[in-house]
Every structure is written in C-alpha cells, then in structure tokens.
Design a protein around this motif. Structure first.
Motif: not given
Length: 338
Positions: A147-174
């Motif tokens: 593109f010859d115009i500005p492109v803002d590319n967001l990432y899902a990984s911060p949202v996924f990180a929040l979800d994983i830390q919530h869903q797997f909070k008791d077994k993050l070490n595994d």
C-alpha cells in the motif's frame, strides 16, 4: 469544513454483527450514541452492487467496516463501491477497517506465470481514495508495503494471551505454544514470550506434490498442554493432523488459537471430530450457524480492540499501544477477571 464531532461508521454486509458491536463499544467509550450510518448496500437482479448513503457525510471522518471474507469478490466490491460513494459525497477522510484481509495468501509468486493478487487488491483499495487501512493479523507482514497509504496491522496475540492466562491459569507451567509449520514460528514465538511458555514446531514435509504431508514434532511435548497458534484456519486439514501428531508424541491435550476462522468445506466437521479439546477463533469473519453450534469452537470478540483502534486513529494517537497486554487488559475488563 464543518467540525468533526464524532467518528462515523458504515458497514457492508460482510460482518454486520461485528460492525454493530464496534459501534456499541465506541458509544460506551465516548458516552454518546454512535450508530452505523444509515445506508443500503444491495444487489440488482444481475448481482451488480448498488450503494446509497442516506446521511450527510460531508467533511466527516468515515470508517468502513468490511472484511473481505467469503464471498471475497462480492465483499471486496462492496468495500470499493462504498468508498467511492463516500468520496463522491465529500467525506473528509475514508479509512477501510478490514478485520480479515482476503487474498493475503497470494502475496508472492510461488511459481512462473502466477499473480501477486494481494498487491492488485492493495492498488484497487488505494485507487478508490481510501486514505488508511486498519486490519488484523495480515497473513504476511510485507503486505503493508503493498500500500502507498498508512496501514495499521493489529495483532490478536495480546487478546489470545489474556484468554490463555485466564483459561489455563491453573496449569500455565504445563502449557507449550506450538507453530503448525516453520513459516508461523515468529507468530507463535511472540505469543510464547508474552505468556512465558516454551515453543515447539510441527515440521511439515512432502515427498511429492499432492501427497499428504509427513509431520514431525520439533521439541519435547510429553505431558504438555499444547496450544497451536496460527493466523488462518481454512479447511482445518493441517490443523487437525498437527493435533493428532502432537497427541501421538505424548501431549496431554491440544487446543488451538486461530485469528481468522475461514472454516470452509469440511472444516467444522473435522474440528468437531478431532482430538483437539478446543479451537478459539476471533469474530473477524462472521461465524456461520454451524460454527456457533460446534461444541469445541469458541469465539473471542475483537470489537473492543477495533473500537479503541478507531478512536485512536480519529484522535491521532498511537495504535501500536494496543499491542501491549497492559493496554488491552482494561479494554477487555470483566471478560477476563479472576
């Protein structure tokens, strides 16, 4: 030029529910009611697309919310025609919000006499007078340079990180993050670093073209809760086979986090019958009834992130601040509270 009071949103037919969610979220942030601009996006009998905007948009900062998902050609043409209608109606600036950027997989010439369709689409979008693009998890980062115009590319990984830390909070070490192929290692590594987990790779090789891939797990996944991370899941063949290989290699259970759930053809049936405990996707593509009904598919909303990104663009403030879990945490407050 009149003073811009609020950003204005308009949506095509590709993902109307996401557009409405973004409008609701922005209304909460602004403390005023922000509705989608009243318009009709219809088809004539020969399937030509017609757009009519019923509200005055002269001098306004317009945001078109339209992923170019299936049917990709129809949704792309809706986007281009809406942009043309807005520019001819004297909108001050038009930003295309494309949660899922179709044709992104055709980003290079893989063999002789093939097109680079992602570049063609970028030229078409720029040619309509669109001045900025907001998207999420482009299949290839270099598409921003098409593109010859500005492109803002967001990432899902911060949202996924929040979800994983919530869903797997008791077994993050595994937990172990897994890239389903060598090409996606950077994406998987970035998420692994966010949550402080090790990384593994599924190496895929074909002896001959058209043959089913032989898969090898790089890394010890014995007794681990494996989380496969990728940007697109189309027919889910590779994903389901990767999950099987991980279980055969000693993984305790397998989950997947995929940004864009294309889920075409037999995908939902394959996922339902697979060894995967769960597949988490975003709503960048409008989920079908079949996807919503699937027991092991869960959908994470992107409206909070897109609403904040649109407001940041409108204010002229940083969009890259949304790449940080600390920034996104308050935006998703309540959803991932302990």
């Amino acid at each position: 030029m009149p003073t811009v009071t609020e950003p204005k949103l308009i949506s095509g037919n590709a993902n109307l529910s996401l557009a409405k969610s973004i409008a609701r979220r922005m209304s909460m942030h602004r403390g005023v009611n922000i509705d989608l601009v009243d318009a009709r996006v219809e088809r004539f009998n020969d399937q030509e697309i017609f757009v009519e905007v019923y509200e005055n948009v002269r001098g306004e900062d317009m945001f078109i919310i339209q992923p170019t998902s299936n049917p990709a050609n129809d949704n792309l043409m809706e986007l281009l025609i809406m942009a043309d209608a807005l520019k001819r109606s004297s909108a001050a600036r038009v930003t295309a919000v494309i949660p899922y950027f179709g044709y992104a997989r055709q980003d290079r010439r893989t063999k002789a006499r093939t097109p680079i369709t992602a570049k063609l689409v970028a030229n078409m979008i720029t040619g309509t007078g669109i001045e900025r693009v907001l998207t999420m998890d482009l299949h290839a980062a270099q598409i921003q340079g098409f593109f010859d115009i500005p492109v803002d590319n967001l990432y899902a990984s911060p949202v996924f990180a929040l979800d994983i830390q919530h869903q797997f909070k008791d077994k993050l070490n595994d937990v172990m993050i897994v890239s389903p192929d060598v090409g996606g290692v950077a994406r998987a590594r970035e998420l692994a670093q966010r949550i402080g987990c090790p990384l593994s790779i599924v190496d895929k090789r074909r002896e001959k073209a058209g043959e089913v891939a032989e898969m090898t797990v790089i890394g010890d996944v014995t007794g681990k809760t494996c989380i496969i991370v990728d940007d697109i899941c189309d027919t889910a063949g590779t994903l389901c086979k990767a999950a099987e290989v991980l279980i055969q290699s000693g993984a305790k259970e397998v989950h997947s986090y995929i940004t864009h759930g294309v889920l075409s053809g037999p995908a939902v049936e394959r996922i339902t019958n697979s060894v995967m405990k769960s597949l988490v996707i975003t709503d960048s593509i409008e989920p079908t009834k079949q996807v919503k009904a699937a027991k092991n598919i869960r959908i994470v909303p992107t409206a909070p992130m897109f609403a904040q990104a649109i407001l940041n663009i409108w204010h002229g403030t940083s969009v890259s601040s949304l790449f940080d879990v600390k920034t996104l945490g308050p935006i998703y407050e309540g959803m991932y509270s302990s």
